[in-house]
Enzyme design. Structure first.
Site, short mmCIF file in Angstrom:
data_model
loop_
_atom_site.label_atom_id
_atom_site.label_comp_id
_atom_site.label_asym_id
_atom_site.label_seq_id
_atom_site.Cartn_x
_atom_site.Cartn_y
_atom_site.Cartn_z
N SER A 178 30.72 -29.19 17.37
CA SER A 178 30.84 -28.57 18.70
C SER A 178 31.31 -29.63 19.68
O SER A 178 32.36 -30.23 19.46
CB SER A 178 29.49 -27.96 19.11
OG SER A 178 29.60 -27.30 20.36
N ASP A 300 23.14 -24.97 16.27
CA ASP A 300 23.91 -24.05 15.43
C ASP A 300 24.21 -24.69 14.07
O ASP A 300 24.78 -25.77 14.00
CB ASP A 300 25.22 -23.69 16.14
CG ASP A 300 26.01 -22.63 15.39
OD1 ASP A 300 25.38 -21.75 14.76
OD2 ASP A 300 27.24 -22.67 15.43
#
Length: 366
Positions: A178, A300
């Site tokens: 990310s 995540d």
């Protein structure tokens, strides 16, 4: 707790006003200044010493990239870029991330007022993450690299070596990332040889940005890099990036592995989600998977990476010192998903050494 001090730099009075309002609604942050161009911003930064700046790309007197380059060489600080959802905006944003910007906000081309208000949660989350990010001073300007979208040259010099064993090329490498991930992914992929195992990648990105991201990587790597297409076969020597706004998972069709691209609901607030990719790897690949978790905020993919490990995958996690943001790697480590925690620069060499020296090892559960 001290408030995060933010300076907004944008040539649009409307955007400056909207971002100031969004920031000042948060109890933990405050907009201490808003500049209409980089020259005004330069003096404001000197006087106010902000923790984070938001920086528009296209501005008068000095464009955002030139200002960012000077800033990161002379006075490095966390920067969140504000760019438009266009192909050119995506390419410029990728260059900004390469220069050291922590993250970016993709503002809509129309409906700016309502669009930015809808993105308010995302904007302030990125400012919070940027305030705690590891920012490094930008070195001397590198040699010119091919522009995003240019035809791949695949001319990276490679020292002579034995080809990877066939068992290794039957594996699939799964990468999740990310914030800070665009440059981290580049550092992992560039050293990989043309006969590398297939690679599938989920990088948190909005629609419109992954096309330029894939093209940029394709121009730099020996392997072929592309956006994943639904139903395409996953082949050695290729890397497949989840298209922005779509999940990517792996499935089996007969004896082949194939990419499944879908626009189902977000997972962990993300689409694409690392969780979706890693869960499919655990279910479909088992011990044929190699997992890599790179820099990023949040959690995540952490639990799904543990599922990969339990199914027989061998997993690498980026260490804190080399991460822009240690959130996702930290959570993967806490979940017990990591076999090795390594600096970013050591991940590709460790992966290749494992594949070349003992390919049979990755067939079996560790």
């Amino acid at each position: 707790m001290a408030q995060i001090k933010v300076v907004v730099v944008d040539d649009s009075a409307l955007v400056r006003s909207l971002l100031t309002e969004i920031i000042n609604r948060q109890p933990d942050m405050r907009c201490i200044g808003a500049a209409s161009d980089p020259l005004v911003a330069r003096e404001m930064i000197r006087e106010l010493n902000p923790d984070v700046i938001t920086l528009d790309v296209e501005m008068p007197r000095m464009d955002g990239l030139e200002f960012l380059s000077r800033l990161m060489r002379l006075r490095p600080m966390p920067v969140v870029m504000v760019s438009t959802l266009t192909e050119q905006g995506a390419e410029i944003t990728l260059r900004a991330l390469e220069m050291g910007a922590v993250d970016y906000v993709a503002k809509p081309r129309i409906g700016i007022s309502s669009g930015l208000q809808e993105l308010a949660t995302d904007i302030v989350d990125k400012i919070r993450v940027a305030a705690g990010a590891h920012v490094k001073r930008l070195g001397p300007a590198p040699a010119t690299t091919p522009a995003a979208g240019a035809a791949p040259s695949h001319s990276v010099s490679e020292p002579p070596r034995a080809p990877l064993p066939r068992l290794s090329t039957e594996k699939i490498i799964c990468i999740g990332a990310s914030t800070g991930g665009t440059e981290a992914i580049r550092e992992v992929l560039v050293p990989l040889p043309a006969d590398s195992p297939a690679i599938v990648i989920t990088q948190h990105m909005p629609p419109g940005f992954t096309t330029s991201f894939a093209a940029r990587l394709n121009s730099l790597c020996r392997i072929n890099v592309e956006e994943a297409r639904h139903g395409q076969r996953i082949l050695p020597g290729h890397a497949y990036i989840a298209p922005g706004g779509h999940h990517l998972r792996i499935d089996r069709s007969g004896s082949n592995y194939v990419a499944v691209v879908e626009d189902t609901e977000p997972v962990n607030r993300h689409r694409p989600s690392v969780e979706v990719l890693f869960k499919s790897a655990a279910r479909v690949l088992g011990p044929n998977a190699l997992g890599i978790m790179l820099t990023g905020m949040g959690a995540d993919g952490a639990l799904a990476m543990r599922e990969m490990k339990d199914a027989g995958s061998y997993n690498y996690v980026q260490d804190e010192a080399s991460c822009v943001v240690f959130g996702m790697p930290r959570m993967a480590i806490q979940a017990g998903a990591a076999h090795e925690v390594l600096p970013l620069s050591q991940i590709a060499p460790a992966l290749l050494n494992r594949l070349a020296s003992n390919p049979a090892l990755v067939r079996h559960r560790i």
